[in-house]
Scaffold this motif. Structure first.
Motif, PDB file in Angstrom:
ATOM      1  N   LEU A  65     -36.028 -33.896  12.783  1.00 31.12           N
ATOM      2  CA  LEU A  65     -36.264 -33.972  11.347  1.00 31.12           C
ATOM      3  C   LEU A  65     -36.168 -35.417  10.872  1.00 31.12           C
ATOM      4  N   GLN A  66     -37.122 -35.817  10.040  1.00 30.71           N
ATOM      5  CA  GLN A  66     -37.145 -37.168   9.489  1.00 30.71           C
ATOM      6  C   GLN A  66     -37.256 -37.097   7.963  1.00 30.71           C
ATOM      7  N   ILE A  67     -36.513 -37.945   7.301  1.00 30.10           N
ATOM      8  CA  ILE A  67     -36.523 -38.013   5.844  1.00 30.10           C
ATOM      9  C   ILE A  67     -37.083 -39.372   5.432  1.00 30.10           C
ATOM     10  N   LYS A  68     -38.055 -39.360   4.543  1.00 28.06           N
ATOM     11  CA  LYS A  68     -38.626 -40.625   4.082  1.00 28.06           C
ATOM     12  C   LYS A  68     -37.796 -41.170   2.930  1.00 28.06           C
ATOM     13  N   LYS A  69     -37.201 -42.327   3.165  1.00 20.56           N
ATOM     14  CA  LYS A  69     -36.359 -42.964   2.145  1.00 20.56           C
ATOM     15  C   LYS A  69     -36.661 -44.457   2.115  1.00 20.56           C
ATOM     16  N   ASP A  70     -36.945 -44.960   0.930  1.00 19.48           N
ATOM     17  CA  ASP A  70     -37.234 -46.387   0.745  1.00 19.48           C
ATOM     18  C   ASP A  70     -38.355 -46.862   1.661  1.00 19.48           C
ATOM     19  N   GLY A  71     -39.372 -46.006   1.847  1.00 17.03           N
ATOM     20  CA  GLY A  71     -40.559 -46.415   2.579  1.00 17.03           C
ATOM     21  C   GLY A  71     -40.509 -46.268   4.083  1.00 17.03           C
ATOM     22  N   VAL A  72     -39.392 -45.795   4.629  1.00 12.70           N
ATOM     23  CA  VAL A  72     -39.303 -45.586   6.079  1.00 12.70           C
ATOM     24  C   VAL A  72     -38.743 -44.190   6.343  1.00 12.70           C
ATOM     25  N   TYR A  73     -39.001 -43.687   7.564  1.00 15.11           N
ATOM     26  CA  TYR A  73     -38.471 -42.386   7.954  1.00 15.11           C
ATOM     27  C   TYR A  73     -37.125 -42.561   8.643  1.00 15.11           C
ATOM     28  N   VAL A  74     -36.148 -41.807   8.175  1.00 11.18           N
ATOM     29  CA  VAL A  74     -34.802 -41.832   8.750  1.00 11.18           C
ATOM     30  C   VAL A  74     -34.615 -40.584   9.593  1.00 11.18           C
ATOM     31  N   LEU A  75     -34.228 -40.753  10.852  1.00 10.95           N
ATOM     32  CA  LEU A  75     -33.964 -39.618  11.725  1.00 10.95           C
ATOM     33  C   LEU A  75     -32.657 -38.960  11.334  1.00 10.95           C
ATOM     34  N   VAL A  76     -32.677 -37.645  11.225  1.00 11.78           N
ATOM     35  CA  VAL A  76     -31.465 -36.884  10.930  1.00 11.78           C
ATOM     36  C   VAL A  76     -30.785 -36.545  12.249  1.00 11.78           C
ATOM     37  N   GLN A  77     -29.528 -36.903  12.365  1.00 17.17           N
ATOM     38  CA  GLN A  77     -28.743 -36.566  13.549  1.00 17.17           C
ATOM     39  C   GLN A  77     -27.916 -35.323  13.233  1.00 17.17           C
ATOM     40  N   PRO A  78     -28.418 -34.143  13.587  1.00 20.42           N
ATOM     41  CA  PRO A  78     -27.739 -32.897  13.199  1.00 20.42           C
ATOM     42  C   PRO A  78     -26.365 -32.761  13.833  1.00 20.42           C
ATOM     43  N   LEU A  79     -25.435 -32.259  13.060  1.00 23.58           N
ATOM     44  CA  LEU A  79     -24.076 -32.034  13.521  1.00 23.58           C
ATOM     45  C   LEU A  79     -23.888 -30.560  13.872  1.00 23.58           C
ATOM     46  N   LEU A  80     -22.994 -30.286  14.772  1.00 22.01           N
ATOM     47  CA  LEU A  80     -22.741 -28.925  15.225  1.00 22.01           C
ATOM     48  C   LEU A  80     -22.256 -28.056  14.060  1.00 22.01           C
ATOM     49  N   GLU A  81     -22.845 -26.859  13.944  1.00 24.09           N
ATOM     50  CA  GLU A  81     -22.449 -25.867  12.933  1.00 24.09           C
ATOM     51  C   GLU A  81     -22.552 -26.421  11.510  1.00 24.09           C
ATOM     52  N   THR A  82     -23.557 -27.232  11.287  1.00 25.40           N
ATOM     53  CA  THR A  82     -23.768 -27.840   9.974  1.00 25.40           C
ATOM     54  C   THR A  82     -25.140 -27.454   9.436  1.00 25.40           C
ATOM     55  N   PHE A  83     -25.225 -27.228   8.141  1.00 24.14           N
ATOM     56  CA  PHE A  83     -26.510 -26.980   7.497  1.00 24.14           C
ATOM     57  C   PHE A  83     -27.078 -28.302   6.972  1.00 24.14           C
TER      58      PHE A  83
END
Length: 226
Positions: free
Chosen positions: A199-217
């Motif tokens: 999953l990538q989130i576009k913030k301030d013109g760039v995509y930030v990779l989401v580093q998912p945490l265990l048992e987290t929404f």
């Protein structure tokens, strides 16, 4: 009665699972999509909100929620109250579901099917979680709780569940799993089946990779709340 216009049709394409069985070394051209912005993991990490602390009435966590919603619109939610045993059960059954024959997949909604029952419990608990969270978003916005509940009451609150399958890709740098988009909903609560970054989130013109945490929404504020 006048017939309704046809707004669009779906292309007949091979199932992704069937493509995986072929052990492809190149991505078929129809799936190649250029990325419209650079991808980075050097920016600040996606914020983390603690539901337990919010429920305790902590003002600092509420202010953190407020700034996170305004600056990101995304966050990871920990201590959300949904039992880890249910999450692990759902993940296992989702994985098994994708390997079922198509004929069996059509039966999952029938009473007595294990996956259907698990999904029903999960979506019910998610709905309760979303209701609680909307209350705290209202507090952060200094709205009256009833103003938010009027927008998302039992009659108008519409809930859907979507399950995506993303197999290993031989050329991940050439594709995007979903086109860049915003969610046309009030709130999205995402559970990843594993800790693989995608999953990538576009913030301030760039995509930030989401580093998912265990048992987290992973929570995304949709267009309606925006």
């Amino acid at each position: 009665m006048e017939a309704l216009p046809i707004l669009g049709t779906s292309l007949l394409v091979p199932s992704v699972q069937e493509l995986v069985k072929r052990s492809l070394i190149e991505v078929p051209s129809r799936y190649i999509h250029p990325v419209d912005a650079p991808i980075t993991s050097t920016l600040p990490k996606v914020p983390i909100i603690d539901m337990e602390i919010l429920l305790s009435g902590d003002q600092i966590e509420l202010e953190k929620l407020d700034s996170t919603c305004k600056e990101w619109g995304f966050f990871q939610l920990i201590n959300h109250g949904v039992k880890s045993s249910l999450l692990e059960k759902l993940k296992a059954e989702v994985k098994e579901f994708f390997y079922r024959p198509v004929e069996e997949k059509k039966l999952w909604q029938k009473p007595g099917d294990g996956f259907g029952d698990t999904l029903e419990v999960y979506t019910r608990q998610n709905k309760q979680l979303a209701t609680k969270f909307l209350y705290y978003i209202a507090k952060a916005l200094k709205m009256k709780p009833e103003e938010m509940s009027d927008l998302f009451d039992e009659e108008t609150l519409f809930q859907t569940a979507r399950i995506n399958y993303y197999p290993p890709c031989p050329q991940p740098e050439k594709v995007t799993d979903l086109h860049p988009h915003s969610d046309a909903v009030g709130i999205t609560i995402l559970l990843q089946a594993n800790e693989v970054e995608g999953l990538q989130i576009k913030k301030d013109g760039v995509y930030v990779l989401v580093q998912p945490l265990l048992e987290t929404f992973i929570v995304n504020l949709g267009d309606i709340l925006e």
